[in-house]
Design a protein around this motif. Structure first.
Motif, mmCIF file in Angstrom:
data_model
loop_
_atom_site.group_PDB
_atom_site.id
_atom_site.type_symbol
_atom_site.label_atom_id
_atom_site.label_comp_id
_atom_site.label_asym_id
_atom_site.label_seq_id
_atom_site.Cartn_x
_atom_site.Cartn_y
_atom_site.Cartn_z
ATOM 1 N N LYS A 154 0.845 -1.195 0.000
ATOM 2 C CA LYS A 154 0.000 0.000 0.000
ATOM 3 C C LYS A 154 0.881 1.247 0.000
ATOM 4 O O LYS A 154 2.116 1.153 0.115
ATOM 5 N N GLN A 155 0.242 2.391 -0.101
ATOM 6 C CA GLN A 155 0.957 3.664 -0.042
ATOM 7 C C GLN A 155 0.416 4.500 1.107
ATOM 8 O O GLN A 155 -0.778 4.452 1.421
ATOM 9 N N MET A 156 1.314 5.252 1.727
ATOM 10 C CA MET A 156 0.909 6.137 2.818
ATOM 11 C C MET A 156 1.872 7.315 2.868
ATOM 12 O O MET A 156 3.005 7.231 2.377
ATOM 13 N N PRO A 157 1.462 8.439 3.459
ATOM 14 C CA PRO A 157 2.330 9.619 3.511
ATOM 15 C C PRO A 157 3.376 9.492 4.609
ATOM 16 O O PRO A 157 3.184 8.802 5.611
ATOM 17 N N LEU A 158 4.460 10.180 4.420
ATOM 18 C CA LEU A 158 5.556 10.155 5.382
ATOM 19 C C LEU A 158 5.113 10.645 6.757
ATOM 20 O O LEU A 158 5.622 10.186 7.784
ATOM 21 N N LYS A 159 4.140 11.560 6.798
ATOM 22 C CA LYS A 159 3.710 12.118 8.080
ATOM 23 C C LYS A 159 3.088 11.070 9.004
ATOM 24 O O LYS A 159 2.977 11.283 10.213
ATOM 25 N N ALA A 160 2.694 9.897 8.443
ATOM 26 C CA ALA A 160 2.082 8.856 9.273
ATOM 27 C C ALA A 160 3.122 8.023 10.019
ATOM 28 O O ALA A 160 2.773 7.190 10.855
ATOM 29 N N ILE A 161 4.397 8.273 9.730
ATOM 30 C CA ILE A 161 5.467 7.471 10.336
ATOM 31 C C ILE A 161 5.923 8.087 11.654
ATOM 32 O O ILE A 161 6.178 9.294 11.740
ATOM 33 N N SER A 203 4.147 -4.053 13.056
ATOM 34 C CA SER A 203 5.492 -3.862 12.506
ATOM 35 C C SER A 203 5.373 -3.919 10.995
ATOM 36 O O SER A 203 4.974 -4.947 10.439
ATOM 37 N N CYS A 204 5.697 -2.825 10.349
ATOM 38 C CA CYS A 204 5.502 -2.728 8.909
ATOM 39 C C CYS A 204 6.810 -2.350 8.235
ATOM 40 O O CYS A 204 7.642 -1.641 8.808
ATOM 41 N N CYS A 205 6.975 -2.821 7.012
ATOM 42 C CA CYS A 205 8.190 -2.502 6.268
ATOM 43 C C CYS A 205 7.922 -1.281 5.389
ATOM 44 O O CYS A 205 6.951 -1.243 4.622
ATOM 45 N N ILE A 206 8.797 -0.303 5.508
ATOM 46 C CA ILE A 206 8.648 0.966 4.795
ATOM 47 C C ILE A 206 9.714 1.078 3.716
ATOM 48 O O ILE A 206 10.889 0.775 3.957
ATOM 49 N N GLU A 207 9.295 1.521 2.539
ATOM 50 C CA GLU A 207 10.245 1.875 1.488
ATOM 51 C C GLU A 207 10.234 3.400 1.350
ATOM 52 O O GLU A 207 9.223 3.990 0.971
ATOM 53 N N PHE A 208 11.349 4.008 1.677
ATOM 54 C CA PHE A 208 11.487 5.473 1.667
ATOM 55 C C PHE A 208 12.476 5.847 0.568
ATOM 56 O O PHE A 208 13.675 5.627 0.685
ATOM 57 N N THR A 209 11.948 6.407 -0.536
ATOM 58 C CA THR A 209 12.777 6.794 -1.680
ATOM 59 C C THR A 209 12.719 8.308 -1.859
ATOM 60 O O THR A 209 11.629 8.900 -1.827
ATOM 61 N N PHE A 210 13.885 8.909 -2.052
ATOM 62 C CA PHE A 210 13.920 10.363 -2.232
ATOM 63 C C PHE A 210 15.183 10.759 -2.989
ATOM 64 O O PHE A 210 16.156 9.991 -3.057
ATOM 65 N N VAL A 211 15.144 11.961 -3.548
ATOM 66 C CA VAL A 211 16.323 12.558 -4.180
ATOM 67 C C VAL A 211 16.958 13.479 -3.156
ATOM 68 O O VAL A 211 16.282 14.326 -2.551
ATOM 69 N N ASP A 266 3.609 14.937 2.983
ATOM 70 C CA ASP A 266 2.788 14.032 2.175
ATOM 71 C C ASP A 266 3.621 13.208 1.189
ATOM 72 O O ASP A 266 3.067 12.581 0.274
ATOM 73 N N HIS A 267 4.931 13.242 1.389
ATOM 74 C CA HIS A 267 5.805 12.431 0.530
ATOM 75 C C HIS A 267 5.356 10.968 0.612
ATOM 76 O O HIS A 267 5.160 10.420 1.692
ATOM 77 N N THR A 268 5.180 10.338 -0.540
ATOM 78 C CA THR A 268 4.592 8.993 -0.588
ATOM 79 C C THR A 268 5.613 7.909 -0.252
ATOM 80 O O THR A 268 6.723 7.879 -0.801
ATOM 81 N N LEU A 269 5.189 7.029 0.625
ATOM 82 C CA LEU A 269 5.972 5.845 0.984
ATOM 83 C C LEU A 269 5.214 4.603 0.537
ATOM 84 O O LEU A 269 3.980 4.581 0.539
ATOM 85 N N CYS A 270 5.942 3.585 0.171
ATOM 86 C CA CYS A 270 5.329 2.272 -0.049
ATOM 87 C C CYS A 270 5.495 1.472 1.239
ATOM 88 O O CYS A 270 6.549 1.531 1.890
ATOM 89 N N VAL A 271 4.465 0.712 1.597
ATOM 90 C CA VAL A 271 4.498 0.022 2.883
ATOM 91 C C VAL A 271 3.898 -1.374 2.768
ATOM 92 O O VAL A 271 2.928 -1.595 2.036
ATOM 93 N N LEU A 272 4.517 -2.309 3.473
ATOM 94 C CA LEU A 272 3.994 -3.667 3.607
ATOM 95 C C LEU A 272 3.393 -3.769 5.001
ATOM 96 O O LEU A 272 4.108 -3.820 5.999
ATOM 97 N N PHE A 273 2.062 -3.737 5.078
ATOM 98 C CA PHE A 273 1.387 -3.794 6.369
ATOM 99 C C PHE A 273 1.377 -5.231 6.901
ATOM 100 O O PHE A 273 1.309 -6.197 6.141
#
Length: 754
Positions: free
Chosen positions: A619-626, A717-725, A705-712
């Motif tokens: 799923k996708q969720m915003p960075l602010k939820a972390i 305990s969830c795995c987060i993928e945080f990609t940025f430039v 609101d930067h988008t993260l991909c997440v494995l709920f």
């Protein structure tokens, strides 16, 4: 026709012309001779009347039509088992206990022989294959302290000395050579009825054991007699083994005054163990168990190894007597591998000291390589360091009938390579493999000499296990056993099939009430399903402190363990939606040993990302939820960096810290693009962890609101993928994968169905 005077039987005047008269004379004479009853010969302590005349001192002749042998002993010898006696040349040199070893067992055996009384006249020496039972009985037979007036022995062996129908005649012949009174008794019996030599085992026992030693007062009071029966389990058929035991028991139980003491050795085969377990039999015997793993056995084996290595060292001219060979740690390794199994130690010593192979130094190295499970390729089976032990195991496995081998194979595969399965009790293991109790015990029955197993009533408490690790080493090496080309693969395939069956029968999880749902890797969540449809091949049929729900719970835990192990090692069998969903939805909590990245690597793989997003796993969720503070310090973090070479010429900071000691893989050479991956643990690399938290906080404040991909997951305990430039250069691309806690409220808000 004939006159009887002073026991003399005159011949007819012309025997050459009166054949009929001669025949009548002979028959009449023998009729009179045999008027001396068997009871007179067996039971009377008085000497029998002396017969004189034409047959006095006659020998080596036969009269046609009526049996009379000048040498009954020769006929008896023909009916014995060649080479079965303790002093037979066929067994020379026989197995003997190494000097200074087995002292306690030998002392107990001698004490029993001297002091047993009433009906307790049997000592059962029992132990697994290769522990040295034959050597113990040989030492007893040769002991100068043996408190008996006579002894006889049968050392059964599958190598030609296994005819149980001749066992009693073999013992009888030996006793006859040592007792004139006994010899006269049996010679009379055989002369009176030559067909006795062709009679059944029970008749032999009655005529050559019971009647002489119970009915004849001279034999009954002549002193204690020892009869040794070694390797009873190697007697060629089960009926003979059981018949021998029954006859001995009946004698001891019926005639407590019998002078005979029985020393019987066998492996713990099921039918023999069952016989000695009978309540009626228990009062007649004492058990001497020769354990493989006792401190006494280990100490004896170590002494044997040390003494034999000294002997090898002294006998090889190429070895310096002052050298430190063998190294103490090598000797300890050999002793530890041998445990209390003399067959293992003896096999190793035979190989190390064999002058026809090479030299002791290299041969010891070969043995140590076998212990370390280093494969020895290109070596014929008969030249392998463990060839003698292998022959023993091969012979035992060859006894398993083909139709039973399918079950035996499953059990051995489970023991060989699946720790989670072999640590379970036998009841759970058999339900796991889909075996009924009858199938399980049929599979084990022929391997009781190498496998320790519980009785049915204890199957929920005790497990199946080999007496010695060398059995597993043997079947795990195809070049030695031919059991499996790839035993790890075969075992894993079997375990996967078992796991899939259980999980398919409990698709919605399990709930067996208030009980322990913990695994090594975490705690399984309860429900929504009950798990009651998990099928059992061995249900509990009586109250034994265990129930079917406990079995089902154990099976479910085993299945989850197989999936987790497969995921950890990257087995593609588990690389699908079913297993990923299982591990993300069926846990209440993960432990630190949970294979976090083995689970998350697959759905975040670029080649399959779309597939798993379609299935709703990502799923996708915003960075602010972390909540950055929930990133655990014990879970690994992965970082992948793409940075063009052009940035190296600028003043941009190099993203790799030279002080970091965690590995990175990829490219980063001077003048090249940087494209590398590294994994670090927050509690080991403070620099990288602090940088991650800083980058997260910076992006969270600037781009909430930067988008993260997440494995709920159901654990939170969830795995987060945080990609940025990176904002510093605007070009380099950073991607982190890390685990952190996401609240149930946030998970639901962003589409989690877990």
């Amino acid at each position: 026709m004939s006159s009887r005077s002073n026991g003399i039987y005159p011949l007819p005047a012309d025997t050459s012309t009166d054949a009929a008269a001669f025949s009548t004379f002979i028959n009449d004479a023998f009729a009179t001779l045999f008027e001396y009853s068997a009871a007179d010969c067996r039971y009377s302590p008085q000497p029998q009347p002396h017969i004189t005349g034409m047959f006095n001192q006659a020998h080596d002749f036969t009269v046609m039509g009526t049996f009379i042998e000048g040498n009954v002993m020769e006929k008896l010898l023909e009916k014995t088992i060649p080479g079965a006696a303790s002093d037979s040349s066929a067994r020379d040199p026989p197995p003997r206990c190494h000097p200074g070893t087995r002292l306690a067992i030998l002392e107990r055996c001698l004490h029993f022989i001297a002091n047993c009384n009433d009906n307790k006249k049997i000592r059962w020496v029992v132990g697994s294959a290769g522990v040295g039972k034959s050597a113990i009985l040989q030492n007893v037979a040769e002991s100068p302290k043996l408190p008996v007036t006579s002894q006889a022995s049968v050392f059964f062996s599958i190598n030609g000395r296994n005819d149980g129908s001749k066992a009693i005649l073999t013992l009888s012949y030996q006793l006859a050579t040592k007792s004139e009174i006994y010899r006269q008794v049996i010679e009379y019996e055989i002369a009176r009825d030559p067909s006795l030599l062709q009679s059944s085992l029970s008749v032999h026992f009655k005529k050559f054991i019971v009647e002489p030693f119970i009915g004849n007062s001279r034999l009954n009071s002549a002193g204690r007699i020892l009869i040794i029966i070694d390797g009873l389990d190697e007697c060629h058929n089960l009926r003979s083994q059981q018949e021998i035991l029954r006859l001995i028991f009946d004698l001891c139980n019926t005639y407590p005054s019998s002078p005979i003491v029985w020393l019987i050795a066998s492996r713990p085969e099921q039918h023999i163990t069952s016989f000695f377990s009978r309540a009626t039999v228990t009062p007649t015997y004492e058990k001497e168990e020769v354990a493989v793993d006792s401190d006494e056995a280990r100490a004896d084996v170590e002494r044997f190894l040390r003494d034999e290595m000294k002997e090898i060292k002294a006998s090889w001219y190429s070895l310096d007597a002052q050298s430190e060979w063998p190294d103490e740690k090598d000797l300890w390794k050999l002793a530890n591998a041998s445990g209390g199994l003399f067959a293992y130690a003896h096999t190793a010593i035979k190989y190390i000291g064999d002058p026809n192979i090479g030299n002791p130094v290299s041969q010891l190295s070969d043995v140590l390589n076998v212990i370390d499970n280093h494969p020895m390729t290109g070596i014929p089976r008969d030249e392998h360091p463990m060839a003698l032990l292998d022959a023993l195991y091969a012979r035992i496995l060859s006894n398993v009938p083909p139709k039973i081998m399918v079950y035996t194979r499953k059990l051995l595969l489970a023991l060989a390579s699946v720790k989670s399965a072999r640590t379970r009790n036998l009841l759970v293991l058999c339900n796991w493999l889909g075996m009924t109790p009858d199938e399980a015990y049929a599979a084990i029955n022929h391997l009781q000499s190498v496998l320790r197993f519980p009785k049915r009533g204890k199957s929920h408490e005790e497990k199946l296990e080999p007496y010695h690790k060398s059995l597993i080493d043997y079947i795990s090496d195809f070049s030695r056993s031919g059991f499996s080309h790839d035993i790890q693969h075969d075992a894993r395939q079997l375990m996967t099939e078992c796991a899939f069956r259980v999980l398919k029968e409990a698709p919605d999880g399990i709930d067996f009430g208030d009980t322990d749902y913990k695994l090594w890797h975490g705690t399984v969540t309860r429900g929504p399903g009950t798990g009651e449809k998990i099928s059992l091949s061995w249900p509990v049929v009586q109250e034994v402190g265990w129930n079917d729900d406990e079995t089902r719970l154990s099976l479910y835990k085993l299945a989850m363990g197989v999936v987790l192990a497969g995921m950890r090692r990257g087995d593609t069998t588990f690389h699908n939606e079913f297993y990923i969903r299982l591990l993300t939805t069926r846990f209440e909590a993960y432990s630190d040993s949970f294979p976090f990245f083995a689970l998350s690597d697959l759905p975040f793989d670029k080649s399959r990302r779309h597939e798993f997003m379609t299935h709703g796993l990502i799923k996708q969720m915003p960075l602010k939820a972390i909540d950055i503070s929930t990133i655990p310090s014990l879970n690994a973090v992965k970082l992948q960096l793409h940075r063009p070479a052009s940035l190296a010429a600028t003043e941009s900071t190099d993203p790799w810290n030279a002080a970091c000691d965690h590995e990175r893989k990829g490219e980063w050479g001077e003048g090249n693009d940087q494209d590398w991956l590294t994994t670090f643990w927050p509690n080991d690399c403070a620099f990288c962890f602090e940088r991650l938290k800083h980058q997260l906080q910076n992006y969270k404040s600037r781009f909430p609101d930067h988008t993260l991909c997440v494995l709920f997951t159901s654990t939170g305990s969830c795995c987060i993928e945080f990609t940025f430039v990176h904002p510093e250069d605007g070009i380099s691309e950073w991607t982190y994968w890390f685990w952190c806690h996401v609240s149930l409220e946030e998970r639901k808000r962003y589409g989690s169905t877990v």
